[in-house]
Design a protein around this motif. Structure first.
Motif, PDB file in Angstrom:
ATOM      1  N   ARG A  32     -12.998 -13.782  61.478  1.00  0.00           N
ATOM      2  CA  ARG A  32     -12.988 -12.856  60.228  1.00  0.00           C
ATOM      3  C   ARG A  32     -11.566 -12.459  60.009  1.00  0.00           C
ATOM      4  N   ALA A  33     -10.935 -12.010  61.271  1.00  0.00           N
ATOM      5  CA  ALA A  33      -9.684 -11.298  61.223  1.00  0.00           C
ATOM      6  C   ALA A  33      -8.679 -12.380  60.588  1.00  0.00           C
ATOM      7  N   GLN A  34      -8.803 -13.927  60.798  1.00  0.00           N
ATOM      8  CA  GLN A  34      -7.984 -14.971  60.295  1.00  0.00           C
ATOM      9  C   GLN A  34      -8.211 -15.088  58.784  1.00  0.00           C
ATOM     10  N   LEU A  35      -9.632 -14.853  58.476  1.00  0.00           N
ATOM     11  CA  LEU A  35      -9.607 -14.812  57.101  1.00  0.00           C
ATOM     12  C   LEU A  35      -9.047 -13.721  56.408  1.00  0.00           C
ATOM     13  N   ASN A  36      -9.196 -12.688  57.001  1.00  0.00           N
ATOM     14  CA  ASN A  36      -8.733 -11.404  56.244  1.00  0.00           C
ATOM     15  C   ASN A  36      -7.126 -11.626  56.156  1.00  0.00           C
ATOM     16  N   SER A  37      -6.511 -12.108  57.023  1.00  0.00           N
ATOM     17  CA  SER A  37      -5.017 -12.379  57.021  1.00  0.00           C
ATOM     18  C   SER A  37      -4.772 -13.267  55.896  1.00  0.00           C
ATOM     19  N   ILE A  38      -5.629 -13.996  55.651  1.00  0.00           N
ATOM     20  CA  ILE A  38      -5.097 -15.064  54.325  1.00  0.00           C
ATOM     21  C   ILE A  38      -5.474 -14.470  53.191  1.00  0.00           C
ATOM     22  N   THR A  39      -6.558 -13.581  53.173  1.00  0.00           N
ATOM     23  CA  THR A  39      -6.937 -13.299  51.698  1.00  0.00           C
ATOM     24  C   THR A  39      -6.516 -11.841  51.547  1.00  0.00           C
ATOM     25  N   HIS A  40      -6.368 -10.900  52.426  1.00  0.00           N
ATOM     26  CA  HIS A  40      -5.774  -9.680  51.917  1.00  0.00           C
ATOM     27  C   HIS A  40      -4.525  -9.646  51.364  1.00  0.00           C
ATOM     28  N   PRO A  41      -3.405 -10.269  51.716  1.00  0.00           N
ATOM     29  CA  PRO A  41      -2.237 -10.052  51.107  1.00  0.00           C
ATOM     30  C   PRO A  41      -2.195 -10.847  49.623  1.00  0.00           C
ATOM     31  N   ALA A  42      -3.073 -11.870  49.384  1.00  0.00           N
ATOM     32  CA  ALA A  42      -3.168 -12.352  48.146  1.00  0.00           C
ATOM     33  C   ALA A  42      -3.928 -11.296  47.165  1.00  0.00           C
ATOM     34  N   VAL A  43      -5.306 -10.636  47.605  1.00  0.00           N
ATOM     35  CA  VAL A  43      -6.017  -9.670  47.106  1.00  0.00           C
ATOM     36  C   VAL A  43      -5.133  -8.417  46.888  1.00  0.00           C
ATOM     37  N   GLY A  44      -4.280  -7.984  47.874  1.00  0.00           N
ATOM     38  CA  GLY A  44      -3.606  -6.860  47.578  1.00  0.00           C
ATOM     39  C   GLY A  44      -2.479  -7.172  46.261  1.00  0.00           C
ATOM     40  N   LYS A  49      -0.821  -5.684  40.993  1.00  0.00           N
ATOM     41  CA  LYS A  49      -0.324  -6.052  39.632  1.00  0.00           C
ATOM     42  C   LYS A  49      -1.407  -5.420  38.321  1.00  0.00           C
ATOM     43  N   LYS A  50      -2.747  -5.506  38.657  1.00  0.00           N
ATOM     44  CA  LYS A  50      -3.565  -4.952  37.693  1.00  0.00           C
ATOM     45  C   LYS A  50      -3.562  -3.294  37.578  1.00  0.00           C
ATOM     46  N   VAL A  51      -3.296  -2.632  38.908  1.00  0.00           N
ATOM     47  CA  VAL A  51      -3.344  -1.186  38.894  1.00  0.00           C
ATOM     48  C   VAL A  51      -2.056  -1.002  37.990  1.00  0.00           C
ATOM     49  N   ILE A  66     -13.342  -1.624  46.712  1.00  0.00           N
ATOM     50  CA  ILE A  66     -12.987  -2.228  47.730  1.00  0.00           C
ATOM     51  C   ILE A  66     -13.659  -2.137  48.904  1.00  0.00           C
ATOM     52  N   PRO A  67     -14.540  -3.363  49.288  1.00  0.00           N
ATOM     53  CA  PRO A  67     -15.349  -3.105  50.497  1.00  0.00           C
ATOM     54  C   PRO A  67     -14.677  -2.845  51.949  1.00  0.00           C
ATOM     55  N   LEU A  68     -13.520  -3.292  52.076  1.00  0.00           N
ATOM     56  CA  LEU A  68     -12.885  -2.872  53.453  1.00  0.00           C
ATOM     57  C   LEU A  68     -11.698  -1.761  53.318  1.00  0.00           C
ATOM     58  N   LEU A  69     -12.061  -0.911  52.429  1.00  0.00           N
ATOM     59  CA  LEU A  69     -10.852   0.047  51.930  1.00  0.00           C
ATOM     60  C   LEU A  69     -10.363   1.019  53.161  1.00  0.00           C
ATOM     61  N   PHE A  70     -11.326   1.555  54.057  1.00  0.00           N
ATOM     62  CA  PHE A  70     -10.723   2.125  55.184  1.00  0.00           C
ATOM     63  C   PHE A  70     -10.302   1.406  56.360  1.00  0.00           C
TER      64      PHE A  70
END
Ligand code: COD
Ligand code: ATP
Length: 176
Positions: A32-44, A49-51, A66-70
């Motif tokens: 899960r941490a590996q997946l987060n490390s792939i997705t989070h930079p792109a999502v961020g 840009k949207k904000v 944001i589900p994993l806000l904290f």
């Protein structure tokens, strides 16, 4: 692709098999941490840009879901946080219904996030969602009204505008 392999993608369409990936990542915190490390930079990046585009359009505030806000530390970049909460039985029951998963799977998804109680302790605003959706909507409308009437966005924009103006002026002075 490299970490999770081709078996997680449909051979013909190339589409991600979310069910298969979920079964792996919600059982294995390392994966899960590996997946987060792939997705989070792109999502961020996409979120940033949207904000910015919304703020340039003159919106007073932007709401991010944001589900994993904290857990991700993204709360450092927002001014206020809202945690919508309900009791454990309702959370489990609603999750099982929404994702059509059994109790075991639903529990593993809940366990993959910070306990709701801890999120509640960190929130600026709390919304009690133990009752109907209208009840929750009423509380959210009150929060939106408070934000709508706040002077803070105006103050921040003014400080930002003055700072940018000052910088431009300084650069002009240096050049000419
Ligand atoms: C695992 C994936 C493929 C499952 O997709 P699917 O459409 O089936 O479910 P959905 O995205 O709606 O999530 C289902 C539930 O899991 C939770 N959840 C999703 N990702 C995560 C995560 N990385 N850690 C903990 N909980 C998560 C959601 O809050 C929701 O309760 C997808 O959630 C994903 O790619 N997650 C990783 C990206 C991520 O971290 N997203 C959330 C924060 S940006
Ligand atoms: N007050 C309510 N009454 C009945 N069902 C509700 C209520 N609030 C939410 N639900 C249902 O519970 C499920 C979960 O809600 P929702 O997807 O909004 O939660 P969430 O916090 O965004 O979840 P996640 O972080 O897991 O994505 C949805 O199917 C939603 O329709």
């Amino acid at each position: 692709m490299f970490i999770f392999g081709n078996e997680f993608f449909d051979e013909e369409t190339g589409e991600l098999n979310r069910e298969k990936l979920s079964a792996v990542v919600f059982e294995d915190s390392k994966k899960r941490a590996q997946l987060n490390s792939i997705t989070h930079p792109a999502v961020g990046k996409a979120m940033f840009k949207k904000v910015v585009s919304h703020l340039f359009k003159g919106e007073k505030f932007v709401v991010l879901d944001i589900p994993l806000l904290f857990e991700s530390g993204a709360n450092r970049f927002v001014q206020k946080t809202i945690v919508i909460h309900c009791n454990e039985e309702k959370q489990l029951e609603r999750l099982m219904k929404r994702d059509t998963v059994d109790e075991k799977v639903a529990k593993s998804r809940i366990a993959a996030q910070m306990p709701l109680k801890e999120k509640m302790e960190r929130a600026t605003y709390l919304v009690d969602n133990n009752h109907g959706k209208e009840e929750a909507e009423k509380q959210l409308t009150e929060i939106a009204d408070e934000l709508e009437n706040s002077w803070l966005p105006f103050i921040i924009r003014s400080v930002f505008g003055v700072t940018v103006g000052f910088l431009i002026l300084s650069i002009f002075k240096i050049i000419f």
